[in-house]
Design a protein around this motif. Structure first.
Motif, PDB file in Angstrom:
ATOM      1  N   UNK A  99       0.680  -1.219   0.072  1.00 12.00           N
ATOM      2  CA  UNK A  99      -0.126   0.059  -0.047  1.00 12.00           C
ATOM      3  C   UNK A  99       0.788   1.304   0.067  1.00 12.00           C
ATOM      4  N   UNK A 100       0.558   1.997  -0.800  1.00 12.02           N
ATOM      5  CA  UNK A 100       1.521   3.339  -0.950  1.00 12.02           C
ATOM      6  C   UNK A 100       0.985   4.572   0.168  1.00 12.02           C
ATOM      7  N   UNK A 119       4.876  -0.970   3.035  1.00 10.75           N
ATOM      8  CA  UNK A 119       5.152  -0.025   2.103  1.00 10.75           C
ATOM      9  C   UNK A 119       6.034  -0.378   0.706  1.00 10.75           C
ATOM     10  N   UNK A 120       5.890   0.460  -0.132  1.00 10.81           N
ATOM     11  CA  UNK A 120       6.944   0.240  -1.255  1.00 10.81           C
ATOM     12  C   UNK A 120       8.402   0.305  -0.967  1.00 10.81           C
ATOM     13  N   UNK A 141       5.765   0.483   6.885  1.00 11.48           N
ATOM     14  CA  UNK A 141       5.952   1.399   5.412  1.00 11.48           C
ATOM     15  C   UNK A 141       7.349   1.133   4.957  1.00 11.48           C
ATOM     16  N   UNK A 142       8.305   1.348   5.910  1.00 14.33           N
ATOM     17  CA  UNK A 142       9.822   1.520   5.528  1.00 14.33           C
ATOM     18  C   UNK A 142      10.651   0.834   6.975  1.00 14.33           C
ATOM     19  N   UNK A 168       6.233   5.398  14.451  1.00 11.55           N
ATOM     20  CA  UNK A 168       7.478   4.619  14.927  1.00 11.55           C
ATOM     21  C   UNK A 168       7.243   3.016  14.244  1.00 11.55           C
ATOM     22  N   UNK A 169       6.007   2.747  14.725  1.00  6.22           N
ATOM     23  CA  UNK A 169       5.654   1.305  14.379  1.00  6.22           C
ATOM     24  C   UNK A 169       5.700   1.490  12.919  1.00  6.22           C
ATOM     25  N   UNK A 170       5.223   2.103  12.152  1.00  3.32           N
ATOM     26  CA  UNK A 170       5.339   2.175  10.589  1.00  3.32           C
ATOM     27  C   UNK A 170       6.773   2.142  10.161  1.00  3.32           C
ATOM     28  N   UNK A 171       7.669   2.695  10.791  1.00  2.00           N
ATOM     29  CA  UNK A 171       8.963   2.485  10.283  1.00  2.00           C
ATOM     30  C   UNK A 171       9.834   1.526  10.901  1.00  2.00           C
TER      31      UNK A 171
END
Length: 882
Positions: A99-100, A119-120, A141-142, A168-171
């Motif tokens: 998902x972008x 994420x991409x 995401x990253x 923070x969780x998304x990274x």
């Protein structure tokens, strides 16, 4: 399985701030599954599930992602809406949704369905590194915060905390509720609280919330890591954030410097007594009483808190540095013991005598005598004399320093019944040697060792090469003098008039020659490095201030301590001379002392000679760095710089008339360089640049043997301070005249020309240097300095330079000036014959260049006539010179 703690619901804020509970549950579940798998039937194999990537909406349109998945050999399909979700759901595949946008409705629906979302950047990074897709129970995401463990403190708004935790969780980061040694970064919204103090004590980096937001803005950058020093240091909480400081008891200069440092470290300052101040910094050595009663909210601290906070790059705890008034009862008691009005009783007189004897012993042993004069050693203030912390025995803790360095040898030294003058001088020699060893140990243990320690708070204060430059061979000097001190101690303890003191210094003469020159020769460089680092690095400045306040340093700066090795050998030579005077002629140590004094003189001579050579080599390196394009063969062990002269060119050689030329005279050659028209700097930042860009451009490195005559041009109205050199280059068939006007005011022209002639004569092995100089009229060689500084002359030179730039810009062959002149000269000299094709080509290029430029080029058109006239004048004028 999804983690509901990342959802921004008020009832679940507790689990947001502490994901360790969730992680522990996941670990327990994995352990249970492992146990169940081990107890199940071994013959039954679990079915293989293949990973499949589902490109959601815009992700399926990115060719880069599709190419990366193809390289990873991972099957992928596309999905445009949630209506296709049920058809794609299959037990045969482990679906990974790409998902972008992590904020749209599709993402929320996938998240609620416990889908694995990435994420991409995750796909691209794994493809670049050749790694499989990472497993994460949360949307990822990253990976810019992968392997980072964060803790939060000081946040009052739950919405802000939820947002930060989610990012923070998304990274890829992990959150912990308690701040402990496993936490890699503390994100602080204030500089108070238990978590902040724990992070400071552990040396954990303390970050601003903007660090997370800026890292999220760079989420699409491949291979970006939020923990990189260059990025992280921009968002570190400065030591004095939320602090308003005021300073009491400091000089105006010190106060101004500390106020500037406060603003650099994120704080502000106000006058003393302002109610808005949070801290009052007190100079405890000068302030006895506060001018007002401080409030309970005001921290009254010593200056050590200020410098300590800067050194460790975090706000230090105030409780350890609170300012308290000095207790005076003991001081008053000591004063009463030394008072002149003491009652005339035998007991009190005996007590006074013992006190004075104790004070004199402590004063003799102090490794840091007063700065003003040696006679002031016994006139110190009562407070400093009674403070036993100033003695080496109680104040210096050397760690691994040899025991003989830290113990007091004075108390174990037997005192002969009759103290001869020779014994007195020997005792003074031993005492000064012991003090000197203590100073060296202080330099090593207080300054050098802490700077070399690993794991310093806030990172290393200095680079290893900077530490090596500052301290040099101090450890080697310390080892040699420890041996000398031990031998002197044994000699004093077993004193006999016939024992030799000179043998001790003869024994270590070779070691002194080996260890002292490297330090003494580079002491100025060491001093410059300290000053440079102190200005550029606030933490090092704070480190020096803290050390200077320590009693073992005697309130002396590092530069003042490092100068002691420079002064030591001359003082030892004086003491040995004094010892020789009080040694009888029949004593065998008389001749030994003479040899020892001679060996020390040889050491000092060797140091001076080595220092002279070192300085000469350093001067050559400075020339190489200052002159752009300087030949590498200028660096030679036998070469030394003699003189530097600033001049202006008066002819067409070695550069255009009016150019500023610098002449570097060496003992065997002459470096000619002109001032650069435009200094082009590097693309590095000013903080990384170690040296300024070269200000001069190399023209020619000429051996002195090529100089045939030195012409002293007579002073006239049109010619002032001019001279010329008649040179015969090996590639030329005729002499070349180089004319200059001196602009250096500190060196007379006559002295410069005599110096030049002397070195030319030494190079060509001639004894009569005077015959190399010739006094000439300016008209004979067409030399004049008229209108060199006029506006018209400067404008003419500017037009000439512009014309040459335009000519070169429109030239297709970029023909060098010298080749062009040779071509023109050959074309004029070959009249009546058909000119060679190269000459035609050169002339045609010249004409085409002038026509393209649109303006005539006088410097090029007049070259043939100039060379004819110039060569005729030189041949006529130099016939009687050579």
């Amino acid at each position: 399985m999804a983690d509901d703690s990342v959802l921004p619901s008020p009832s679940e804020i507790t689990s947001l701030a502490d994901s360790s509970v969730f992680d522990s549950k996941v670990a327990e579940m994995s352990k249970e599954n492992l146990c169940l798998a081990s107890t199940s039937n071994v013959d039954e194999e679990m079915p293989q599930v293949e990973a499949r990537v589902i490109m959601v909406q815009d992700a399926g349109k990115q060719e880069e992602l599709l190419k990366a998945l193809k390289e990873m050999k991972v099957p992928c399909v596309k999905m445009d809406s949630m209506e296709e979700f049920e058809s794609l759901d299959s037990p045969e595949f482990e679906n990974i949704f790409v998902v972008t946008d992590f904020q749209n409705s599709v993402f929320n629906d996938l998240y609620k369905a416990d889908c694995r979302i990435v994420g991409p950047p995750v796909i691209l990074n794994c493809a670049q590194r050749g790694e499989p897709l990472p497993f994460s129970c949360r949307p990822l995401y990253c990976t810019s915060m992968l392997n980072l463990v964060l803790c939060f403190t000081g946040f009052r708004k739950k919405e802000e905390l939820v947002k930060l935790v989610t990012l923070v969780h998304h990274m890829g980061g992990v959150i912990r509720k308690e701040c402990n040694s496993k936490v890699t970064h503390l994100v602080a919204n204030c500089t108070q609280g238990e978590k902040f103090r724990v992070a400071v004590s552990l040396g954990t980096p303390i970050m601003k919330p903007e660090w997370i937001y800026k890292a999220w803005e760079r989420r699409n950058e491949q291979c970006f890591c939020a923990a990189v020093d260059d990025f992280r240091n921009e968002f570190k909480v400065p030591p004095f954030q939320d602090c308003i400081l005021s300073f009491l008891g400091f000089s105006d200069e010190e106060k101004h410097s500390m106020e500037e440092m406060t603003e650099m470290q994120g704080g502000s300052y106000l006058p003393v007594g302002d109610e808005r101040c949070t801290h009052l910094i007190v100079e405890e050595n000068t302030v006895k009483d506060l001018p007002f009663e401080p409030s309970k909210k005001l921290f009254v601290v010593k200056q050590e808190w200020f410098w300590g906070s800067i050194q460790m790059d975090a706000r230090a705890g105030e409780t350890m540095y609170l300012y308290e008034k000095a207790n005076t009862p003991e001081l008053k008691k000591s004063v009463s013991l030394l008072s002149l009005s003491t009652p005339n009783s035998n007991r009190k007189r005996r007590r006074l005598k013992e006190t004075l004897a104790q004070l004199s012993r402590e004063t003799d042993l102090s490794p840091f005598p007063p700065r003003k004069r040696p006679s002031a050693e016994h006139s110190l203030s009562i407070g400093s004399l009674l403070d036993i912390s100033n003695t080496p025995e109680s104040s210096i803790h050397y760690g691994e320093t040899p025991k003989s360095c830290a113990k007091s040898s004075r108390s174990s030294t037997p005192v002969p019944p009759k103290q001869s003058a020779r014994w007195q001088v020997a005792k003074e020699l031993y005492q000064t040697e012991s003090n000197y060893v203590n100073i060296l140990a202080t330099i090593i243990q207080v300054s050098r060792v802490p700077l070399e320690e690993e794991g310093q708070r806030g990172g290393p204060i200095l680079a290893p090469e900077e530490i090596k430059t500052i301290f040099g061979s101090i450890p080697d000097i310390f080892d040699v003098h420890m041996k000398i001190k031990d031998d002197l101690e044994d000699l004093i303890a077993n004193w006999d008039e016939s024992r030799s003191i000179g043998d001790i210094f003869l024994k270590y003469a070779k070691d002194l020659v080996k260890t002292y020159p490297p330090f003494v020769n580079f002491f100025e460089m060491s001093k410059e490095m300290i000053i440079k680092c102190e200005k550029q690095k606030p933490r090092f400045h704070a480190f020096l201030k803290i050390n200077q306040a320590k009693p073992e340093c005697g309130r002396q700066s590092l530069v003042e301590l490092l100068i002691r090795p420079v002064q030591r050998l001359p003082s030892v030579a004086l003491l040995l001379n004094d010892l020789k005077k009080h040694t009888a002629d029949e004593n065998p140590d008389k001749s030994t002392l003479e040899k020892a004094i001679g060996s020390l003189k040889e050491v000092m001579t060797h140091i001076n000679e080595d220092k002279r050579k070192t300085e000469a080599q350093k001067q050559i390196f400075d020339v190489v760095y200052e002159v752009d394009g300087c030949p590498a063969n200028l660096l030679s062990s036998h070469r030394s710089l003699v003189q530097r002269v600033e001049t202006v060119s008066l002819g067409e050689h070695p550069c255009d008339r009016g150019e500023q030329v610098t002449l570097f005279l060496f003992n065997d050659c002459l470096e000619i360089a002109r001032k650069r028209h435009k200094v082009i700097g590097t693309f590095r930042s000013p903080h990384d640049r170690t040296r300024p860009p070269a200000s001069l451009k190399h023209i020619h490195l000429m051996p002195l043997s090529q100089i045939k005559k030195v012409l002293d041009i007579r002073e006239t109205e049109d010619c002032h301070n001019a001279f010329a050199l008649l040179v015969r280059p090996p590639t030329e068939q005729a002499n070349v005249l180089l004319s200059f006007q001196m602009t250096s005011e500190e060196l007379p022209k006559e002295s410069w020309l005599k110096m030049l002639c002397r070195h030319v004569a030494n190079t060509i092995c001639k004894a009569d240097a005077e015959n190399l100089m010739y006094v000439a009229d300016p008209e004979s060689f067409e030399v004049n300095t008229k209108d060199m500084d006029s506006t018209l002359s400067r404008a003419s030179r500017a037009i000439k330079k512009t014309s040459k730039k335009v000519t070169r810009a429109f030239s297709f062959s970029k023909t060098p000036k010298r080749a062009l002149r040779m071509a023109l000269s050959s074309s004029h000299s070959s009249e009546g014959r058909s000119p060679p094709s190269s000459g035609k080509l050169a002339v045609s290029r010249l004409s085409s260049t002038s026509s393209l430029a649109g303006i005539p080029s006088p410097s090029l058109v007049s070259l043939p006539s100039f060379f004819e006239r110039r060569s005729h004048t030189l041949s006529r004028s130099t016939t009687h010179l050579i």
